[in-house]
Design a protein around this motif. Structure first.
Motif, PDB file in Angstrom:
ATOM      1  N   THR A 109       5.480  -2.379  -1.199  1.00 47.19           N
ATOM      2  CA  THR A 109       5.228  -0.889  -0.947  1.00 47.19           C
ATOM      3  C   THR A 109       6.022  -0.168  -0.047  1.00 47.19           C
ATOM      4  O   THR A 109       6.412   1.070  -0.294  1.00 47.19           O
ATOM      5  CB  THR A 109       3.824  -0.499  -0.879  1.00 47.19           C
ATOM      6  OG1 THR A 109       3.182  -1.177   0.403  1.00 47.19           O
ATOM      7  CG2 THR A 109       3.118  -0.923  -2.089  1.00 47.19           C
ATOM      8  N   SER A 117       3.296   8.249   1.307  1.00 48.17           N
ATOM      9  CA  SER A 117       2.872   7.918  -0.035  1.00 48.17           C
ATOM     10  C   SER A 117       1.469   7.452  -0.016  1.00 48.17           C
ATOM     11  O   SER A 117       1.186   6.308   0.704  1.00 48.17           O
ATOM     12  CB  SER A 117       3.518   7.200  -0.866  1.00 48.17           C
ATOM     13  OG  SER A 117       2.900   6.890  -1.955  1.00 48.17           O
ATOM     14  N   TRP A 119       0.343   5.396  -2.317  1.00 45.59           N
ATOM     15  CA  TRP A 119       0.533   4.196  -2.810  1.00 45.59           C
ATOM     16  C   TRP A 119       0.763   2.847  -1.790  1.00 45.59           C
ATOM     17  O   TRP A 119       0.418   1.881  -2.088  1.00 45.59           O
ATOM     18  CB  TRP A 119       1.676   4.190  -3.812  1.00 45.59           C
ATOM     19  CG  TRP A 119       1.481   4.887  -5.045  1.00 45.59           C
ATOM     20  CD1 TRP A 119       1.944   6.334  -5.217  1.00 45.59           C
ATOM     21  CD2 TRP A 119       0.720   4.710  -6.330  1.00 45.59           C
ATOM     22  NE1 TRP A 119       1.627   6.881  -6.615  1.00 45.59           N
ATOM     23  CE2 TRP A 119       0.981   5.874  -7.169  1.00 45.59           C
ATOM     24  CE3 TRP A 119       0.275   3.496  -6.842  1.00 45.59           C
ATOM     25  CZ2 TRP A 119       0.118   5.688  -8.338  1.00 45.59           C
ATOM     26  CZ3 TRP A 119      -0.313   3.518  -7.970  1.00 45.59           C
ATOM     27  CH2 TRP A 119      -0.288   4.543  -8.635  1.00 45.59           C
ATOM     28  N   LEU A 122      -2.228   0.651  -1.180  1.00 48.45           N
ATOM     29  CA  LEU A 122      -2.622  -0.739  -2.170  1.00 48.45           C
ATOM     30  C   LEU A 122      -2.711  -1.774  -1.530  1.00 48.45           C
ATOM     31  O   LEU A 122      -3.389  -2.862  -2.180  1.00 48.45           O
ATOM     32  CB  LEU A 122      -1.407  -0.941  -3.172  1.00 48.45           C
ATOM     33  CG  LEU A 122      -1.270   0.306  -4.368  1.00 48.45           C
ATOM     34  CD1 LEU A 122       0.134   0.383  -5.216  1.00 48.45           C
ATOM     35  CD2 LEU A 122      -2.427   0.429  -5.277  1.00 48.45           C
TER      36      LEU A 122
END
Length: 194
Positions: A109, A117, A119, A122
């Motif tokens: 990532t 981000s 994300w 994760l």
């Protein structure tokens, strides 16, 4: 709401700091060694101790009544082996997949998403999976140890812990795929710009 998100971002960032390429590679090798050699040996040992009886941690969900039925089918020797393996092998295995997933997802990532981000969070999914795995192990072991006496609340929660464990473990592997795709897309876009 902002304060818990800040804590999650700090935890995610701390995990990213240790998510080096070397650790991601080593944890991947260790994970596959466990998959190929350790897990089959553990399954054979469980089968020898419990016969053909099922164990609760391989199901996605079960009720307290189903847990007691499994405890009965395991017999005394099977229950003893089950409890012993929850506090030996099943302490190490969640740590192995936690380190593999958290470091690999974190490493990817960092390369696939910008620092701001969401994300990037994760890499926290495997932590939840391992946490619920440990809670499942504790709950099922207590229920097995007390059987034939019932263990109210704990036996009811065991199935929920198992379902949450599998949900977060599956989500972690999905996150690994998402992170791999993000890295591929970013590299492809970078090459096209050159």
């Amino acid at each position: 709401m902002r304060r818990p998100m800040n804590h999650l971002r700090r935890l995610s960032s701390a995990l990213e700091k240790i998510a080096t390429g070397r650790l991601a590679l080593l944890s991947t090798i260790l994970f596959f060694v466990f998959l190929v050699f350790v897990l089959p040996a553990q399954a054979d040992a469980t089968a020898a101790a419990a016969g053909a009886a099922e164990t609760p941690d391989t199901a996605f969900f079960y009720t307290a009544e189903e847990l007691y039925r499994i405890a009965e089918s395991l017999g005394d020797a099977g229950r003893s082996h089950y409890i012993r393996s929850r506090f030996t092998f099943d302490v190490v295995w969640p740590l192995v997949y936690l380190i593999f997933l958290a470091t690999t997802i974190g490493w990817l990532t960092q390369r696939g998403f910008d620092a701001s981000s969401p994300w990037r969070l994760l890499n926290l999914l495997p932590l939840a999976g391992a946490l619920f795995d440990f809670l499942e192990n504790s709950a099922t072991s207590l229920a097995m140890a007390r059987y034939p006496a019932t263990t109210p609340v704990v036996a009811e929660l065991a199935g929920l812990f198992t379902a949450l464990k599998w949900t977060f473990v599956f989500a972690s592997f999905a996150a690994l795929i998402v992170a791999l795709v993000a890295v591929g897309v970013r590299r492809f876009a970078s090459q096209r710009r050159q």
